[in-house]
Motif scaffolding. Sequence first.
Motif, PDB file in Angstrom:
ATOM      1  N   ALA A 176       0.811  -1.217   0.000  1.00  0.00           N
ATOM      2  CA  ALA A 176       0.000   0.000   0.000  1.00  0.00           C
ATOM      3  C   ALA A 176       0.848   1.272   0.000  1.00  0.00           C
ATOM      4  O   ALA A 176       0.512   2.235  -0.689  1.00  0.00           O
ATOM      5  CB  ALA A 176      -0.935   0.006   1.211  1.00  0.00           C
ATOM      6  N   VAL A 177       1.935   1.291   0.763  1.00  0.00           N
ATOM      7  CA  VAL A 177       2.708   2.536   0.903  1.00  0.00           C
ATOM      8  C   VAL A 177       4.062   2.503   0.212  1.00  0.00           C
ATOM      9  O   VAL A 177       4.725   3.526   0.117  1.00  0.00           O
ATOM     10  CB  VAL A 177       2.883   2.936   2.390  1.00  0.00           C
ATOM     11  N   GLY A 178       4.501   1.351  -0.217  1.00  0.00           N
ATOM     12  CA  GLY A 178       5.787   1.239  -0.903  1.00  0.00           C
ATOM     13  C   GLY A 178       6.748   0.341  -0.133  1.00  0.00           C
ATOM     14  O   GLY A 178       6.920   0.504   1.070  1.00  0.00           O
ATOM     15  N   LYS A 179       7.329  -0.590  -0.853  1.00  0.00           N
ATOM     16  CA  LYS A 179       8.224  -1.565  -0.226  1.00  0.00           C
ATOM     17  C   LYS A 179       9.481  -0.917   0.341  1.00  0.00           C
ATOM     18  O   LYS A 179       9.917  -1.231   1.445  1.00  0.00           O
ATOM     19  CB  LYS A 179       8.566  -2.663  -1.228  1.00  0.00           C
ATOM     20  N   GLY A 180      10.070  -0.007  -0.408  1.00  0.00           N
ATOM     21  CA  GLY A 180      11.268   0.681   0.068  1.00  0.00           C
ATOM     22  C   GLY A 180      11.005   1.469   1.333  1.00  0.00           C
ATOM     23  O   GLY A 180      11.801   1.445   2.273  1.00  0.00           O
ATOM     24  N   ARG A 181       9.870   2.152   1.383  1.00  0.00           N
ATOM     25  CA  ARG A 181       9.522   2.938   2.573  1.00  0.00           C
ATOM     26  C   ARG A 181       9.378   2.062   3.812  1.00  0.00           C
ATOM     27  O   ARG A 181       9.835   2.422   4.895  1.00  0.00           O
ATOM     28  CB  ARG A 181       8.215   3.676   2.348  1.00  0.00           C
ATOM     29  N   VAL A 182       8.707   0.938   3.649  1.00  0.00           N
ATOM     30  CA  VAL A 182       8.493   0.058   4.797  1.00  0.00           C
ATOM     31  C   VAL A 182       9.812  -0.564   5.240  1.00  0.00           C
ATOM     32  O   VAL A 182      10.085  -0.675   6.441  1.00  0.00           O
ATOM     33  CB  VAL A 182       7.436  -1.026   4.481  1.00  0.00           C
ATOM     34  N   MET A 183      10.652  -0.931   4.290  1.00  0.00           N
ATOM     35  CA  MET A 183      11.948  -1.500   4.645  1.00  0.00           C
ATOM     36  C   MET A 183      12.796  -0.477   5.414  1.00  0.00           C
ATOM     37  O   MET A 183      13.436  -0.813   6.411  1.00  0.00           O
ATOM     38  CB  MET A 183      12.673  -1.969   3.388  1.00  0.00           C
ATOM     39  N   ILE A 184      12.772   0.774   4.979  1.00  0.00           N
ATOM     40  CA  ILE A 184      13.504   1.843   5.666  1.00  0.00           C
ATOM     41  C   ILE A 184      12.922   2.073   7.060  1.00  0.00           C
ATOM     42  O   ILE A 184      13.653   2.240   8.038  1.00  0.00           O
ATOM     43  CB  ILE A 184      13.485   3.140   4.826  1.00  0.00           C
ATOM     44  N   ALA A 185      11.608   2.079   7.171  1.00  0.00           N
ATOM     45  CA  ALA A 185      10.968   2.264   8.480  1.00  0.00           C
ATOM     46  C   ALA A 185      11.348   1.131   9.432  1.00  0.00           C
ATOM     47  O   ALA A 185      11.609   1.369  10.622  1.00  0.00           O
ATOM     48  CB  ALA A 185       9.454   2.346   8.324  1.00  0.00           C
ATOM     49  N   CYS A 186      11.393  -0.088   8.913  1.00  0.00           N
ATOM     50  CA  CYS A 186      11.792  -1.227   9.745  1.00  0.00           C
ATOM     51  C   CYS A 186      13.235  -1.078  10.223  1.00  0.00           C
ATOM     52  O   CYS A 186      13.548  -1.364  11.383  1.00  0.00           O
ATOM     53  CB  CYS A 186      11.621  -2.539   8.972  1.00  0.00           C
ATOM     54  N   LEU A 187      14.121  -0.618   9.345  1.00  0.00           N
ATOM     55  CA  LEU A 187      15.520  -0.410   9.749  1.00  0.00           C
ATOM     56  C   LEU A 187      15.644   0.716  10.771  1.00  0.00           C
ATOM     57  O   LEU A 187      16.458   0.635  11.697  1.00  0.00           O
ATOM     58  CB  LEU A 187      16.387  -0.128   8.529  1.00  0.00           C
ATOM     59  N   LEU A 188      14.848   1.753  10.628  1.00  0.00           N
ATOM     60  CA  LEU A 188      14.852   2.833  11.616  1.00  0.00           C
ATOM     61  C   LEU A 188      14.421   2.309  12.982  1.00  0.00           C
ATOM     62  O   LEU A 188      15.074   2.580  14.000  1.00  0.00           O
ATOM     63  CB  LEU A 188      13.940   3.975  11.162  1.00  0.00           C
ATOM     64  N   LEU A 189      13.343   1.548  13.008  1.00  0.00           N
ATOM     65  CA  LEU A 189      12.883   0.967  14.268  1.00  0.00           C
ATOM     66  C   LEU A 189      13.942   0.031  14.852  1.00  0.00           C
ATOM     67  O   LEU A 189      14.200   0.053  16.062  1.00  0.00           O
ATOM     68  CB  LEU A 189      11.565   0.221  14.062  1.00  0.00           C
ATOM     69  N   LEU A 190      14.584  -0.764  14.010  1.00  0.00           N
ATOM     70  CA  LEU A 190      15.625  -1.673  14.487  1.00  0.00           C
ATOM     71  C   LEU A 190      16.796  -0.900  15.085  1.00  0.00           C
ATOM     72  O   LEU A 190      17.276  -1.235  16.173  1.00  0.00           O
ATOM     73  CB  LEU A 190      16.106  -2.581  13.352  1.00  0.00           C
TER      74      LEU A 190
END
Length: 188
Positions: free
Chosen positions: A63-77
């Motif tokens: 829905a929002v973009g694979k790259g965005r979600v991957m970056i958000a996951c790395l930020l949270l990590l």
Amino acid sequence: MNRTINIVCFLVFASALSVRAVDPVVPQIAADFGVAPSTAALLAAGFAAYGFVQPVLGPVADAVGKGRVMIACLLLLALTCFLSAVVTDFWLLFLLRVLAGAACGGSFPIGMALISDLVPLSQRQIMIGRLLSASISGNLLGAAAAGVVADIVNWRGMMVILGVVSLGALVLGQFGLRNLPAGPKHPL
């Protein structure tokens, strides 16, 4: 395309480093917090969030973009790793490891989806093999290196190093994935 796949593989590797990193330092964590080793071992169980978030993050990435979600996951990590290094309460550390597990849970499946989007079918098996190698290498190196690093600087130092690696991957991903071709958006 090859550069983008290499970046995705590194992001998955960096994320996978954290998956098994706590296992060899359970005795140190138990001693530091004054809890039983069996209680400290719950930190590994907290990573079950890795699997639980995958059915959720897939549709969110569509829905929002694979790259965005991957970056958000790395930020949270990265945030959870740095906070884990300074936490003074065991149950707060457990909560941070659950959040880290959820963050790591987004990297591999989204990486697979990106390969499906970017790589022609005739080359896909090779690229999936590279992604699997990155993930497995991160798991193995994370467990092996964590014990060595923790013996030298302690488990908190190990968390800082994991945070630095995650932050480096975040920066690389932020610049390396920003020009990804936008796939078709799906409603959430």
